[in-house]
Design a protein around this motif. Sequence first.
Motif, mmCIF file in Angstrom:
data_model
loop_
_atom_site.group_PDB
_atom_site.id
_atom_site.type_symbol
_atom_site.label_atom_id
_atom_site.label_comp_id
_atom_site.label_asym_id
_atom_site.label_seq_id
_atom_site.Cartn_x
_atom_site.Cartn_y
_atom_site.Cartn_z
ATOM 1 N N GLU A 158 -5.191 6.269 -26.209
ATOM 2 C CA GLU A 158 -4.645 6.364 -24.847
ATOM 3 C C GLU A 158 -5.689 5.952 -23.804
ATOM 4 O O GLU A 158 -5.916 6.655 -22.811
ATOM 5 C CB GLU A 158 -4.128 7.781 -24.573
ATOM 6 N N LEU A 159 -6.292 4.798 -24.050
ATOM 7 C CA LEU A 159 -7.267 4.243 -23.112
ATOM 8 C C LEU A 159 -6.566 3.283 -22.163
ATOM 9 O O LEU A 159 -5.728 2.492 -22.572
ATOM 10 C CB LEU A 159 -8.368 3.505 -23.889
ATOM 11 N N THR A 160 -6.918 3.344 -20.907
ATOM 12 C CA THR A 160 -6.290 2.470 -19.922
ATOM 13 C C THR A 160 -7.095 1.188 -19.734
ATOM 14 O O THR A 160 -8.291 1.128 -20.061
ATOM 15 C CB THR A 160 -6.179 3.173 -18.560
ATOM 16 N N ARG A 161 -6.442 0.176 -19.207
ATOM 17 C CA ARG A 161 -7.133 -1.081 -18.882
ATOM 18 C C ARG A 161 -8.280 -0.803 -17.915
ATOM 19 O O ARG A 161 -9.373 -1.378 -18.032
ATOM 20 C CB ARG A 161 -6.128 -2.067 -18.266
ATOM 21 N N GLU A 162 -8.082 0.112 -16.985
ATOM 22 C CA GLU A 162 -9.112 0.457 -16.006
ATOM 23 C C GLU A 162 -10.343 1.060 -16.699
ATOM 24 O O GLU A 162 -11.487 0.743 -16.339
ATOM 25 C CB GLU A 162 -8.560 1.423 -14.966
ATOM 26 N N GLY A 208 -26.828 -13.254 -21.543
ATOM 27 C CA GLY A 208 -25.475 -12.744 -21.372
ATOM 28 C C GLY A 208 -25.179 -11.925 -20.137
ATOM 29 O O GLY A 208 -24.106 -12.073 -19.532
ATOM 30 N N PRO A 209 -26.079 -11.013 -19.717
ATOM 31 C CA PRO A 209 -25.749 -10.134 -18.591
ATOM 32 C C PRO A 209 -25.397 -10.905 -17.321
ATOM 33 O O PRO A 209 -26.087 -11.862 -16.958
ATOM 34 C CB PRO A 209 -27.033 -9.315 -18.406
ATOM 35 N N ARG A 210 -24.335 -10.459 -16.667
ATOM 36 C CA ARG A 210 -23.843 -11.154 -15.469
ATOM 37 C C ARG A 210 -23.973 -10.241 -14.255
ATOM 38 O O ARG A 210 -23.257 -9.243 -14.122
ATOM 39 C CB ARG A 210 -22.383 -11.556 -15.659
ATOM 40 N N SER A 211 -24.867 -10.608 -13.373
ATOM 41 C CA SER A 211 -25.029 -9.832 -12.142
ATOM 42 C C SER A 211 -23.884 -10.073 -11.171
ATOM 43 O O SER A 211 -23.676 -9.297 -10.231
ATOM 44 C CB SER A 211 -26.359 -10.185 -11.473
ATOM 45 N N ASP A 212 -23.118 -11.162 -11.387
ATOM 46 C CA ASP A 212 -22.042 -11.511 -10.464
ATOM 47 C C ASP A 212 -20.679 -10.974 -10.896
ATOM 48 O O ASP A 212 -19.672 -11.258 -10.244
ATOM 49 C CB ASP A 212 -21.953 -13.036 -10.311
ATOM 50 N N THR A 213 -20.641 -10.211 -11.984
ATOM 51 C CA THR A 213 -19.346 -9.674 -12.386
ATOM 52 C C THR A 213 -18.983 -8.485 -11.505
ATOM 53 O O THR A 213 -19.831 -7.911 -10.808
ATOM 54 C CB THR A 213 -19.345 -9.264 -13.863
ATOM 55 N N SER A 214 -17.739 -8.103 -11.542
ATOM 56 C CA SER A 214 -17.252 -6.970 -10.743
ATOM 57 C C SER A 214 -15.982 -6.452 -11.394
ATOM 58 O O SER A 214 -15.383 -7.106 -12.253
ATOM 59 C CB SER A 214 -16.944 -7.413 -9.309
ATOM 60 N N LEU A 215 -15.572 -5.273 -10.973
ATOM 61 C CA LEU A 215 -14.318 -4.731 -11.489
ATOM 62 C C LEU A 215 -13.145 -5.623 -11.106
ATOM 63 O O LEU A 215 -12.198 -5.783 -11.878
ATOM 64 C CB LEU A 215 -14.109 -3.318 -10.958
ATOM 65 N N GLU A 216 -13.230 -6.228 -9.927
ATOM 66 C CA GLU A 216 -12.152 -7.120 -9.483
ATOM 67 C C GLU A 216 -12.037 -8.327 -10.407
ATOM 68 O O GLU A 216 -10.936 -8.743 -10.795
ATOM 69 C CB GLU A 216 -12.400 -7.572 -8.051
ATOM 70 N N VAL A 217 -13.188 -8.898 -10.774
ATOM 71 C CA VAL A 217 -13.184 -10.049 -11.682
ATOM 72 C C VAL A 217 -12.624 -9.638 -13.042
ATOM 73 O O VAL A 217 -11.771 -10.324 -13.619
ATOM 74 C CB VAL A 217 -14.607 -10.622 -11.843
ATOM 75 N N LEU A 218 -13.101 -8.524 -13.572
ATOM 76 C CA LEU A 218 -12.628 -8.066 -14.876
ATOM 77 C C LEU A 218 -11.135 -7.753 -14.858
ATOM 78 O O LEU A 218 -10.408 -8.088 -15.802
ATOM 79 C CB LEU A 218 -13.422 -6.832 -15.308
ATOM 80 N N ASN A 219 -10.679 -7.140 -13.791
ATOM 81 C CA ASN A 219 -9.255 -6.793 -13.688
ATOM 82 C C ASN A 219 -8.354 -8.020 -13.601
ATOM 83 O O ASN A 219 -7.162 -7.941 -13.923
ATOM 84 C CB ASN A 219 -9.008 -5.905 -12.460
ATOM 85 N N SER A 230 -4.405 -5.049 -23.228
ATOM 86 C CA SER A 230 -5.517 -4.744 -22.327
ATOM 87 C C SER A 230 -6.831 -5.397 -22.725
ATOM 88 O O SER A 230 -7.806 -5.335 -21.980
ATOM 89 C CB SER A 230 -5.730 -3.220 -22.273
ATOM 90 N N ILE A 231 -6.890 -5.994 -23.907
ATOM 91 C CA ILE A 231 -8.133 -6.582 -24.412
ATOM 92 C C ILE A 231 -8.249 -8.026 -23.958
ATOM 93 O O ILE A 231 -7.345 -8.839 -24.184
ATOM 94 C CB ILE A 231 -8.196 -6.504 -25.954
ATOM 95 N N HIS A 232 -9.369 -8.349 -23.308
ATOM 96 C CA HIS A 232 -9.592 -9.699 -22.805
ATOM 97 C C HIS A 232 -11.058 -10.055 -22.979
ATOM 98 O O HIS A 232 -11.862 -9.256 -23.481
ATOM 99 C CB HIS A 232 -9.169 -9.801 -21.338
#
Length: 383
Positions: A158-162, A208-219, A230-232
């Motif tokens: 019961e894990l959410t996309r968020e 690999g680490p991305r300093s420019d990522t954000s929750l908005e980008v992931l969502n 939900s897996i991307h």
Amino acid sequence: MREAVIVEAVRTPIGKRKGLLQHIRPDDLAAIVLKEVVERANISASLVEDVIMGCVTQSGEQAGDIGRVAALIAGFPDTVPGTTLDRQCGSGQQAIHFAAQAILSGDMDIVIAAGIENMSRVPMGSNYQEAAVSEKLKSQYEVIHQGLSAERITEKWELTREELDQFSFESHMKAIQAQQQGRFEREIVPVEVTLPDGSTTTLREDEGPRSDTSLEVLNSLRPSFDKNGSIHAGNSSQISDGAGAVLIMSKEKAEELGLKPRFTIKTRVVVGSDPTLMLTAPIPATAKVLEKSGLSIDDIDVFEVNEAFSCVPLAWLKETGADRSKLNPNGGAIALGHPLGASGVRLMITMMHELERTNGRFGLQTMCEGHGMANATIIERIN
């Protein structure tokens, strides 16, 4: 009673897909860490009694027993043997187990456990593209892609996309912070790369680490395996290139050579689980390794649980009740990358250095593996 101890360990930076390490053959890349680990320990390579190397996709440049070939490229005497193993994503961790077991049995005193995967040059699955799945296997189990297994785990726990995306974002942020604070510098050997135009450059940190990522980008990313899932790509591990090596000895041999062991390999287990759900075995592996060691979950100072997909460590947290702040404190495969055969060694090396940085005592590493398996290892820092 004999003890298997870790004397030295080193890894390359982890290269992103089609990044700088795509220009280096995997056997040449593996040779770099083999040569470096004995140089750091200041011992002769002739003392090494075996090289055990994890590698998942054993085809093309990774075929033909890359463990032996890499040792020869590294300049080890031809008297030093080498072998290659595949326990899927846990191959590097299994190499550590086999090396420790050889030492504990008394068969050997000095072994290098290593791992390699250059996924840019040897694509995942290229070693079995021509082989159809056995009809007998399909008659016993539902055979599905790991991404669909991850979707089922997400639903079952019961894990959410968020939640998945938040965990992934935190993985990147922790990795960026670790890079900025220089936490990885001691464990990494810089790699000089010759580019196609003949010029050279040096890779010194993980790509690999991305300093420019954000929750908005992931969502905003679309699901990769199930259009309603939900897996991307953003909450899955990265396709990566890298190698690592761990020098393991009997405690007596280390003392005889005047070397100071850094860790004792305290407990090792491997378990099987449902090959359809596939990615859940770290949960029973953790329970088994803790029981075997006589420790509780609260005794562990650092956990490294491979981030194949963010649902894997999140389900593990729900089942084990572990302190989330102790889990992958410097980020995991979602940010740092997952060079299949090398990841088990990479997790171990990063966990060692984090325990030393924080003066922790016990570290527990576990990772899910294809066809439903998991290794778990507990190490103890030597004061």
